[in-house]
Write a protein that holds these residues in place. Structure first.
Motif, PDB file in Angstrom:
ATOM      1  N   LEU A 198      14.009  33.407 -52.208  1.00 13.89           N
ATOM      2  CA  LEU A 198      12.744  32.959 -52.791  1.00 13.89           C
ATOM      3  C   LEU A 198      12.995  32.085 -54.028  1.00 13.89           C
ATOM      4  O   LEU A 198      12.390  31.029 -54.195  1.00 13.89           O
ATOM      5  CB  LEU A 198      11.853  34.165 -53.139  1.00 13.89           C
ATOM      6  CG  LEU A 198      10.535  33.858 -53.857  1.00 13.89           C
ATOM      7  CD1 LEU A 198       9.664  32.866 -53.089  1.00 13.89           C
ATOM      8  CD2 LEU A 198       9.754  35.152 -54.121  1.00 13.89           C
ATOM      9  N   ALA A 199      13.926  32.519 -54.884  1.00  8.71           N
ATOM     10  CA  ALA A 199      14.259  31.732 -56.089  1.00  8.71           C
ATOM     11  C   ALA A 199      14.824  30.373 -55.697  1.00  8.71           C
ATOM     12  O   ALA A 199      14.446  29.334 -56.263  1.00  8.71           O
ATOM     13  CB  ALA A 199      15.261  32.497 -56.955  1.00  8.71           C
ATOM     14  N   ALA A 200      15.712  30.362 -54.698  1.00  9.36           N
ATOM     15  CA  ALA A 200      16.306  29.104 -54.229  1.00  9.36           C
ATOM     16  C   ALA A 200      15.231  28.167 -53.690  1.00  9.36           C
ATOM     17  O   ALA A 200      15.248  26.953 -53.940  1.00  9.36           O
ATOM     18  CB  ALA A 200      17.363  29.389 -53.165  1.00  9.36           C
ATOM     19  N   ASP A 201      14.267  28.736 -52.959  1.00  9.72           N
ATOM     20  CA  ASP A 201      13.185  27.925 -52.381  1.00  9.72           C
ATOM     21  C   ASP A 201      12.233  27.394 -53.438  1.00  9.72           C
ATOM     22  O   ASP A 201      11.730  26.274 -53.322  1.00  9.72           O
ATOM     23  CB  ASP A 201      12.409  28.752 -51.354  1.00  9.72           C
ATOM     24  CG  ASP A 201      13.128  28.832 -50.015  1.00  9.72           C
ATOM     25  OD1 ASP A 201      14.301  28.417 -49.948  1.00  9.72           O
ATOM     26  OD2 ASP A 201      12.530  29.303 -49.034  1.00  9.72           O
ATOM     27  N   MET A 202      11.965  28.193 -54.465  1.00  8.82           N
ATOM     28  CA  MET A 202      11.089  27.729 -55.549  1.00  8.82           C
ATOM     29  C   MET A 202      11.715  26.517 -56.237  1.00  8.82           C
ATOM     30  O   MET A 202      11.051  25.509 -56.491  1.00  8.82           O
ATOM     31  CB  MET A 202      10.839  28.867 -56.545  1.00  8.82           C
ATOM     32  CG  MET A 202       9.874  29.919 -56.007  1.00  8.82           C
ATOM     33  SD  MET A 202       9.886  31.467 -56.980  1.00  8.82           S
ATOM     34  CE  MET A 202       9.168  30.914 -58.533  1.00  8.82           C
ATOM     35  N   VAL A 203      13.015  26.612 -56.493  1.00 11.41           N
ATOM     36  CA  VAL A 203      13.735  25.498 -57.130  1.00 11.41           C
ATOM     37  C   VAL A 203      13.804  24.302 -56.174  1.00 11.41           C
ATOM     38  O   VAL A 203      13.542  23.162 -56.562  1.00 11.41           O
ATOM     39  CB  VAL A 203      15.149  25.942 -57.582  1.00 11.41           C
ATOM     40  CG1 VAL A 203      15.978  24.755 -58.047  1.00 11.41           C
ATOM     41  CG2 VAL A 203      15.038  26.991 -58.697  1.00 11.41           C
ATOM     42  N   GLY A 204      14.118  24.567 -54.906  1.00 12.32           N
ATOM     43  CA  GLY A 204      14.202  23.502 -53.905  1.00 12.32           C
ATOM     44  C   GLY A 204      12.891  22.738 -53.763  1.00 12.32           C
ATOM     45  O   GLY A 204      12.871  21.506 -53.747  1.00 12.32           O
ATOM     46  N   ALA A 205      11.789  23.478 -53.671  1.00  9.41           N
ATOM     47  CA  ALA A 205      10.466  22.842 -53.526  1.00  9.41           C
ATOM     48  C   ALA A 205      10.119  22.007 -54.758  1.00  9.41           C
ATOM     49  O   ALA A 205       9.585  20.897 -54.642  1.00  9.41           O
ATOM     50  CB  ALA A 205       9.402  23.915 -53.290  1.00  9.41           C
ATOM     51  N   ALA A 206      10.465  22.525 -55.942  1.00  8.50           N
ATOM     52  CA  ALA A 206      10.202  21.789 -57.189  1.00  8.50           C
ATOM     53  C   ALA A 206      11.014  20.492 -57.233  1.00  8.50           C
ATOM     54  O   ALA A 206      10.524  19.447 -57.669  1.00  8.50           O
ATOM     55  CB  ALA A 206      10.530  22.659 -58.398  1.00  8.50           C
TER      56      ALA A 206
END
Length: 352
Positions: A282-290
């Motif tokens: 989830l943390a990786a995806d939040m950063v990726g999406a940003a």
């Protein structure tokens, strides 16, 4: 069953079993690293991204059997995870004494379930087995497996087991390949892409490839039909259910080349030149999406993850190492978003 289900739960909820607690008793922040690919040396960038998380021994501590899950939607190198990313991770893990395997259940490939540009649904094992082998061979994964002496697992067929879900959205349980219940850690290795159903495809969405085609049909059309009936928006229900069924302990996003516009296969390639890694998907995806220029509330799977209580809840709970988001953020061309019920009238409807 129950012991593995319990072990699965904590990892699924973004609780990094490796993270130390600080003096206040609060868990440490989830760490995500962002590294630039220099001189086209993707392998070095992957190593650097893992080092920034504390090194391979730290992120795999206490975990011996590891499956790497690339994103091999189909048989084209244009919209799939680069083999060098997976090979580098496998070599790092082998050096650390781990038992490594690569697993995938691809969605579609021409002359298998794509015929004259029409996409069919199928749960026929003989078609799925040949298709998966073709994808592994064509994209260079068979070669990696042979050179490193590691097994390639076709997640579409074989021994399938049922895993109960505590709070399932699309269903009360999911059926998965038995090997997924026998590993200590799943490493999601997606290619950074936009997606016309899910908005983006990153570490969590990559796990759709774990739904076996012999149960859910290839192109997972039956799965999406079922989830859509249950009220899934942007295929979020089926994404979060699978993330809660398995133990993802490491995510490495291949953003060396990314895709914008109408991904996951018809978009435009972008030279992003980054590798992003984290122990919490989830943390990786939040950063990726940003990094792709999206707001967190634009991504249905992230919205549902937060609603279900998965952590981190916000960027203040993430420690970013390496580059900062602002140093390498790019505004991706957004995909045209389709509701599953709008496309399942003509896409993946007919059965082989």
């Amino acid at each position: 069953g129950t012991a593995s289900t319990l072990a699965i739960g904590s990892a699924a909820f973004g609780l990094n079993p490796n993270s130390a607690e600080n003096i206040t008793g609060k868990p440490e922040k989830d760490i995500v690293s962002i590294v630039r690919v220099k001189d086209n040396n993707i392998s070095k960038a992957v190593e650097e991204a893992i080092d920034l998380l504390g090194g391979i021994k730290s992120v795999t501590r206490g975990q011996h059997r590891i499956m790497l899950k690339p994103n091999l939607t189909g048989d084209s190198p244009v919209f799939t995870t680069k083999p060098i990313v997976v090979k580098t991770l496998a070599q790092l893990m082998q050096k650390a004494g781990k038992e490594v395997m690569i697993g995938e259940g691809s969605a579609a490939a021409s002359s298998f379930n794509v015929i004259n540009n029409e996409i069919f649904r199928t749960k026929k094992r003989e078609i799925l087995d040949r298709m998966q082998q073709h994808v592994f061979d064509t994209l260079g994964y068979s070669e990696i497996a042979k050179s490193l002496n590691i097994p390639l697992i076709n997640l579409h067929s074989g021994e399938i087991v049922e895993v109960p879900l505590k709070n399932g959205y699309a269903a009360k349980s999911v059926k998965i390949h038995k090997s997924l219940t026998e590993i200590d850690l799943l490493c999601s290795v997606p290619m950074m892409k936009t997606h016309t159903l899910a908005t983006v495809t990153l570490a969590m969405k990559n796990l759709i490839g774990l739904y076996p085609g012999t149960e859910y049909y290839a192109v997972r059309s039956w799965l999406h039909d079922m989830a859509s009936e249950a009220g899934s928006s942007g295929i979020a229900y089926e994404v979060i259910d699978m993330n809660n069924a398995v133990k993802t302990g490491l995510s490495v996003i291949d953003a060396s080349t990314a895709m914008e516009g109408n991904g996951p296969s018809d978009g435009t390639l972008v030279d992003m030149g980054l590798i992003i890694a984290g122990t919490c998907p989830l943390a990786a995806d939040m950063v990726g999406a940003a990094l792709m220029g999206f707001e967190i509330n634009e991504i249905p799977a992230i919205v549902l993850a937060h609603k279900s209580g998965m952590l981190p809840a916000g960027f203040d709970e993430i420690e970013i190492r390496g580059l900062k988001i602002d140093q390498c953020k790019r505004q991706f061309v957004k995909p045209d978003i389709y509701d599953w019920k709008a496309i399942n009238k003509f896409w993946g409807v007919k059965e082989l």
